[in-house]
Design a protein around this motif. Structure first.
Motif, PDB file in Angstrom:
ATOM      1  N   GLU A 138     -11.345  -7.254  -0.806  1.00 42.63           N
ATOM      2  CA  GLU A 138     -10.899  -6.448   0.322  1.00 42.63           C
ATOM      3  C   GLU A 138     -10.962  -4.970  -0.056  1.00 42.63           C
ATOM      4  O   GLU A 138     -10.803  -4.619  -1.226  1.00 42.63           O
ATOM      5  CB  GLU A 138      -9.486  -6.851   0.753  1.00 42.63           C
ATOM      6  CG  GLU A 138      -9.385  -8.305   1.193  1.00 42.63           C
ATOM      7  CD  GLU A 138      -7.939  -8.745   1.357  1.00 42.63           C
ATOM      8  OE1 GLU A 138      -7.043  -7.910   1.138  1.00 42.63           O
ATOM      9  OE2 GLU A 138      -7.708  -9.920   1.693  1.00 42.63           O
TER      10      GLU A 138
ATOM     11  N   GLU B 233      -8.237  -0.745   6.721  1.00 39.11           N
ATOM     12  CA  GLU B 233      -8.972  -1.785   6.002  1.00 39.11           C
ATOM     13  C   GLU B 233     -10.440  -1.635   6.406  1.00 39.11           C
ATOM     14  O   GLU B 233     -10.791  -1.871   7.548  1.00 39.11           O
ATOM     15  CB  GLU B 233      -8.463  -3.179   6.349  1.00 39.11           C
ATOM     16  CG  GLU B 233      -9.182  -4.269   5.566  1.00 39.11           C
ATOM     17  CD  GLU B 233      -8.617  -5.648   5.832  1.00 39.11           C
ATOM     18  OE1 GLU B 233      -9.170  -6.638   5.290  1.00 39.11           O
ATOM     19  OE2 GLU B 233      -7.613  -5.753   6.560  1.00 39.11           O
TER      20      GLU B 233
ATOM     21  N   LEU C 132       0.850  -1.188   0.000  1.00 39.79           N
ATOM     22  CA  LEU C 132       0.000   0.000   0.000  1.00 39.79           C
ATOM     23  C   LEU C 132       0.887   1.239   0.000  1.00 39.79           C
ATOM     24  O   LEU C 132       1.822   1.343   0.810  1.00 39.79           O
ATOM     25  CB  LEU C 132      -0.917   0.020   1.226  1.00 39.79           C
ATOM     26  CG  LEU C 132      -1.785  -1.220   1.455  1.00 39.79           C
ATOM     27  CD1 LEU C 132      -2.494  -1.122   2.791  1.00 39.79           C
ATOM     28  CD2 LEU C 132      -2.804  -1.367   0.347  1.00 39.79           C
TER      29      LEU C 132
ATOM     30  N   TYR D 267      -9.497  -1.036   0.992  1.00 38.75           N
ATOM     31  CA  TYR D 267      -8.493  -0.279   1.723  1.00 38.75           C
ATOM     32  C   TYR D 267      -8.649   1.218   1.414  1.00 38.75           C
ATOM     33  O   TYR D 267      -9.137   1.602   0.348  1.00 38.75           O
ATOM     34  CB  TYR D 267      -7.074  -0.735   1.339  1.00 38.75           C
ATOM     35  CG  TYR D 267      -6.760  -2.153   1.744  1.00 38.75           C
ATOM     36  CD1 TYR D 267      -6.284  -2.447   3.014  1.00 38.75           C
ATOM     37  CD2 TYR D 267      -6.952  -3.206   0.850  1.00 38.75           C
ATOM     38  CE1 TYR D 267      -5.997  -3.749   3.387  1.00 38.75           C
ATOM     39  CE2 TYR D 267      -6.671  -4.509   1.216  1.00 38.75           C
ATOM     40  CZ  TYR D 267      -6.188  -4.777   2.484  1.00 38.75           C
ATOM     41  OH  TYR D 267      -5.913  -6.066   2.850  1.00 38.75           O
TER      42      TYR D 267
ATOM     43  N   CYS E 206      -6.702   5.327   2.965  1.00 38.69           N
ATOM     44  CA  CYS E 206      -5.707   5.935   3.838  1.00 38.69           C
ATOM     45  C   CYS E 206      -6.146   7.344   4.211  1.00 38.69           C
ATOM     46  O   CYS E 206      -6.981   7.957   3.538  1.00 38.69           O
ATOM     47  CB  CYS E 206      -4.325   5.947   3.185  1.00 38.69           C
ATOM     48  SG  CYS E 206      -4.211   6.995   1.711  1.00 38.69           S
TER      49      CYS E 206
ATOM     50  N   PHE F  14      -3.211   3.979   7.467  1.00 37.88           N
ATOM     51  CA  PHE F  14      -3.876   3.061   6.544  1.00 37.88           C
ATOM     52  C   PHE F  14      -5.033   2.354   7.256  1.00 37.88           C
ATOM     53  O   PHE F  14      -4.943   2.015   8.445  1.00 37.88           O
ATOM     54  CB  PHE F  14      -2.893   2.024   5.998  1.00 37.88           C
ATOM     55  CG  PHE F  14      -1.827   2.624   5.119  1.00 37.88           C
ATOM     56  CD1 PHE F  14      -2.033   2.776   3.752  1.00 37.88           C
ATOM     57  CD2 PHE F  14      -0.624   3.054   5.648  1.00 37.88           C
ATOM     58  CE1 PHE F  14      -1.068   3.326   2.941  1.00 37.88           C
ATOM     59  CE2 PHE F  14       0.360   3.607   4.848  1.00 37.88           C
ATOM     60  CZ  PHE F  14       0.138   3.747   3.495  1.00 37.88           C
TER      61      PHE F  14
END
Length: 345
Positions: free
Chosen positions: A194, A164, A147, A196, A198, A162
């Motif tokens: 998944e 999830e 990432l 993600y 930030c 970060f």
């Protein structure tokens, strides 16, 4: 005559006592140790044009104090108060308005003066929405995820975190140069997607920004059971070990029989030239032209003319067939499906 003098005498004594009392009050103020005032604000970092408040206060709540605010050496404002801090509201638009600021505290009717420490503001540019890039490496049953998050504008340092979904998966990563923050994680392939994202923030409060969510699709092929292949491989190997010998023992005898029949079958040599041409029965023409009464007819010999124009005589033999026991002189060709028999001329 003595009466005016007595009045003047008593007036002088009263004035002296009043001055002594004022001096005593100042001495008591010194005895109470008037401390230096404190000058502070809710934030030290500001945007251009932002309204801010400077608070000047003193720990001594019993005195009536006059507070004076300065920027550099310039007098800005004055407030009187007792037991409560003084609030100065300002607007910061230019660089020279960042400070330094200083607050003076003075007890009313007294020469005792105390100054605060200097206070400065700092201009900070807010961060913009960061960009999140993801690189995925599938290794057997594991998935290695890299990432990278960066905000291309905003005063440094910038702190990245970060997530999830809505759960933080990293500690805050501070960057003092304009470069992406990086996080490496390794997870088992669960066969599920998944999500993600930030977060980027700097010293400016309440101005953090989140990236757009990035989704990672399941591995190609939709394999929802990463261990199924490992479980099936031993079974497949066992089946192959059983099938291969069976095929070998079943095919090998047939191959040997076919090879033996092929060796006994007559061969068509490729060196023998094929006779191609125009066949003509010259017997009839000669019989018409050269027939002699009373003579026996000549035996006809057919000829053939090839592609080069040369003629060749062709002699035919009359085959004689006789019945023999079946299978004695026969050869079966599996490729063409023909049965060959020995021909006796």
């Amino acid at each position: 005559m003595w009466r005016p003098l007595n009045k003047l005498f008593f007036w002088g004594i009263f004035s002296s006592l009043t001055l002594q009392k004022a001096a005593l009050d100042c001495d008591m103020t010194r005895t109470n140790k008037l401390l230096s005032p404190s000058l502070d604000s809710e934030t030290k970092v500001v945007l251009r044009g932002q309204n801010v408040s400077l608070i000047c206060s003193n720990q001594n709540k019993s005195l009536r104090i006059t507070y004076v605010l300065f920027r550099h050496e310039k007098h800005l404002r004055t407030h009187d108060g007792k037991g409560e801090p003084m609030i100065f509201n300002l607007s910061i638009s230019e660089a020279h308005e960042l400070g330094p600021y200083k607050c003076k505290a003075q007890v009313s009717n007294c020469s005792v003066i105390k100054y605060s420490r200097e206070f400065n503001f700092t201009f900070v540019d807010p961060v913009i929405t960061p960009v999140l890039n993801i690189h995925v490496i599938n290794i057997e049953t594991d998935r290695h995820i890299i990432l990278r998050c960066i905000s291309f504008n905003g005063s440094l340092p910038i702190t990245y975190t970060f997530f999830e979904k809505d759960i933080a998966i990293s500690q805050p990563i501070s960057k003092h140069v304009r470069e992406p923050a990086e996080l490496n994680i390794t997870k088992n392939n669960t066969g599920e997607g998944e999500e993600y994202r930030c977060k980027a923030k700097n010293k400016l409060p309440d101005h953090e920004r989140y990236s757009q969510p990035v989704f990672i699709n399941p591995p190609p092929g939709g394999d929802s059971c990463p261990f199924c292949l490992q479980l099936l491989l031993p079974g497949l190997l066992l089946v192959l070990i059983v099938i291969i010998p069976i095929l070998a023992f079943w095919i090998l005898p047939k191959y040997k029989a076919r090879k033996a029949m092929r060796e006994k079958a007559p061969r068509n040599y490729g060196n023998t030239a094929m006779e191609v041409g125009i066949y003509a029965n010259i017997c009839e023409n000669q019989a018409v032209k050269e027939s002699v009464p009373g003579s026996e007819p000549r035996q006809c010999v057919p000829t053939a003319q090839d592609g080069t124009g040369h003629s060749h005589e062709i002699h035919y033999a009359t085959p004689v067939f006789q019945e023999v026991a079946p299978g004695v002189h026969e050869v079966y060709d599996y490729k063409t499906g023909y049965v060959y028999s020995e021909l006796i001329l």
